[in-house]
Structure formats: structure tokens, C-alpha cells
Design an enzyme around this catalytic site. Structure first.
Site, PDB file in Angstrom:
ATOM      1  N   CYS A  26      38.444  38.971  44.946  1.00 26.90           N
ATOM      2  CA  CYS A  26      39.459  40.030  45.046  1.00 26.90           C
ATOM      3  C   CYS A  26      39.752  40.714  43.715  1.00 26.90           C
ATOM      4  CB  CYS A  26      40.789  39.473  45.519  1.00 26.90           C
ATOM      5  SG  CYS A  26      40.696  38.281  46.809  1.00 26.90           S
ATOM      6  N   HIS A  61      41.322  37.631  55.233  1.00 23.67           N
ATOM      7  CA  HIS A  61      40.183  38.545  55.107  1.00 23.67           C
ATOM      8  C   HIS A  61      38.914  37.759  55.460  1.00 23.67           C
ATOM      9  CE1 HIS A  61      42.231  41.325  51.918  1.00 23.67           C
ATOM     10  NE2 HIS A  61      42.035  42.037  53.001  1.00 23.67           N
TER      11      HIS A  61
HETATM   12  C1  CIR Z   1      47.463  41.231  49.781  1.00 22.09           C
HETATM   13  O1  CIR Z   1      48.091  40.611  50.651  1.00 22.09           O
HETATM   14  O2  CIR Z   1      46.958  42.318  50.005  1.00 22.09           O
HETATM   15  C2  CIR Z   1      47.335  40.620  48.399  1.00 22.09           C
HETATM   16  N1  CIR Z   1      48.496  39.838  48.113  1.00 22.09           N
HETATM   17  C3  CIR Z   1      46.104  39.762  48.297  1.00 22.09           C
HETATM   18  C4  CIR Z   1      44.824  40.523  48.435  1.00 22.09           C
HETATM   19  C5  CIR Z   1      43.623  39.656  48.313  1.00 22.09           C
HETATM   20  N2  CIR Z   1      42.431  40.403  48.367  1.00 22.09           N
HETATM   21  C6  CIR Z   1      41.275  39.959  48.844  1.00 22.09           C
HETATM   22  O3  CIR Z   1      41.215  38.891  49.439  1.00 22.09           O
HETATM   23  N3  CIR Z   1      40.216  40.752  48.741  1.00 22.09           N
END
Ligand code: CIR
Length: 253
Positions: free
Chosen positions: A248, A161
Site C-alpha cells: 500500500c 482488499h
Molecule cells: C484505508 O482504509 O483506505 C486505509 N486506512 C488503508 C489503505 C490500505 N491500502 C491498501 O491496502 N492498498
């Protein structure tokens, strides 16, 4: 100044979530403890924290930053790019309805995840990544313009991201690593650079008078301290294993 946050407890199926890391399976009990410490840290920054119960249908649903974008005036409910995460936004929208009159939606074929959205003052940087596609980014640009915010598209190549590689500390400063060091989109900001070995520490989180950072990244810690910030260090090992960072785990507004 933030006054509120929304978080969501860790699902019992957490280890079945998506990840690109090779750090091994996360430990559910330890993740819960780290999540509880995170909530306490938000409270110590002065936030009123709403804790949503775990959603056992979605292993990644503790990462509440991705299903929505929140500002002081409006909220946007995202259409997540990860197929296994589509639907997480329903409960998040319900929680946000008690706080917002203006709620907007990203529609198919657009996809957007909040981890790709970096909000700096009256400007939004939109990462176009494997999760946020060009259609979603265009929908976002139109919504931001409607509310008189400016926006810039930033292609994300090396990171998962946008905010994995660049975050905002306030006081005209960013923290960046890899492809976002000396990136033209961020040329007007003072840079705190994160070494490749400490890459995970780039995703730090400014909340009011504090900066939350993950524990175990001494060089980055020192650079943020030297810049004059008050830090709170948190153990994040079980979230790092699932590609999640400090931003997150909450929506802040
Ligand atoms: C994913 O792959 O969607 C989750 N395991 C991790 C999401 C992390 N979110 C973020 O960086 N905003």
C-alpha cells in the site's frame, strides 16, 4: 524489474484515517520512522524513490497504492471507493504525468482502489470488494484489454482488499491466506500459505531480488526463506493499525 517508486509522507492527521482494526491509535512519530525505513528499503532494492510531501487534507494519503495502477506501458488513475479518500488521486496523477504518456482514468460510477489489483505477468486479477465496485472492475477490464492484458474478476468477501489476502512473489508463486488458499483463480500457482494468526504477513512485496515482509511473523518468514528468497524485514505496526500493508505504501514501476 522495477526502477522507480513513488511514496508519500505520512500526514499529521494520520490517526484520523479509516481503519477496521482494533489495534489502537497509531503513533505519528513512529509511523514516520517506519515510513523512512520503508523508503530506505526501496532504495536498497535499487529503486529511484520520489517522495511526495504529506497531504494534510487526506489522513490516508500515505497509502499511495490505492489512487493509481502503474505498469511498464501505462498508468490508470483510480476513482477511490472510500469517500474520504476521493481527491488523493489528483497529486498522484500529476506525479505520474512526468513518467507516462498513456494515462487512463476510472470514471463514476466506477470505483477502484489499487489494493484490489494484483498484477501477475501479463494478467491482472481484479478484486471486487467494498472499495472496487463492479462498474469500476468492468472499466478496468476494458482498459487492460486495450493494452493486450488479460484480467480476471475475483470477489473479495473476507478481506479488505484483494492484496490483503493474496500477493505475488514471482517464480510462479503466490502467498495467500483465508479465502484465497486453494482459490480456483490461483490454482496454477505454487502456494506459500499464511496461517490465520499471521494473516497480516500475506501482504509482502517482491521488488527485484528482494522480498519485503513485515517483522513479527516467524512462520511466514521461514516459509518465504525456505522458498529461496532474500528478505528484508520491516516494522509495520503503525501501518497495520490503519489496515495498511507493505504494498500500500508505494507505486512501483
Ligand atoms: C484505508 O482504509 O483506505 C486505509 N486506512 C488503508 C489503505 C490500505 N491500502 C491498501 O491496502 N492498498
Amino acid at each position: 524489474m522495477f526502477t522507480r517508486a513513488i511514496v508519500r509522507e505520512v500526514s499529521k492527521k494520520y490517526e484520523q484515517g479509516l481503519t477496521t482494526s482494533s489495534l489502537g491509535a497509531p503513533n505519528y512519530e513512529l509511523a514516520r520512522q517506519q515510513h523512512a525505513d520503508y523508503i530506505e528499503a526501496l532504495k536498497s532494492c535499487g529503486l529511484d524513490v520520489t517522495v511526495l510531501p504529506a497531504d494534510e487534507r487526506y489522513p490516508d494519503s500515505t497509502f499511495v497504492e490505492d489512487p493509481a495502477i502503474v505498469t511498464s506501458r501505462f498508468a490508470i488513475i483510480n476513482n477511490l471507493g472510500a469517500t474520504t479518500r476521493k481527491g488523493e488521486e489528483v497529486d498522484i496523477a500529476a506525479a505520474l504525468r512526468t513518467h507516462y504518456e498513456n494515462i487512463e482514468y476510472i470514471r463514476e460510477p466506477g470505483t477502484v482502489e489499487g489494493g484490489d489489483i494484483l498484477h501477475i505477468e501479463d494478467h491482472f486479477y481484479i478484486g471486487v470488494s467494498s472499495r472496487t465496485n463492479e462498474n469500476g472492475a468492468a472499466q478496468l477490464q476494458a482498459l487492460f484489454a486495450k493494452y493486450d492484458y488479460e484480467s480476471t474478476l475475483v470477489p473479495v468477501q473476507q478481506f479488505f482488499h484483494l492484496k490483503t489476502g493474496v500477493t505475488w512473489l514471482g517464480n510462479n508463486r503466490i502467498v495467500a491466506t483465508g479465502e484465497f488458499v486453494n482459490h480456483p483463480a490461483f490454482a496454477n500457482f505454487e502456494l506459500i500459505m499464511v496461517d490465520k494468526k499471521e494473516e497480516y504477513a500475506t501482504n509482502c512485496l517482491r521488488i527485484n531480488q528482494h522480498v519485503l515482509i513485515p517483522r513479527g511473523f516467524p512462520k511466514t518468514r521461514q516459509r518465504i526463506l525456505d522458498a529461496g528468497y532474500t528478505i528484508i524485514e520491516l516494522d509495520m505496526s503503525e501501518f497495520q493499525k490503519q489496515d495498511g500493508g507493505l504494498t500500500c505504501l508505494s507505486l512501483r514501476f
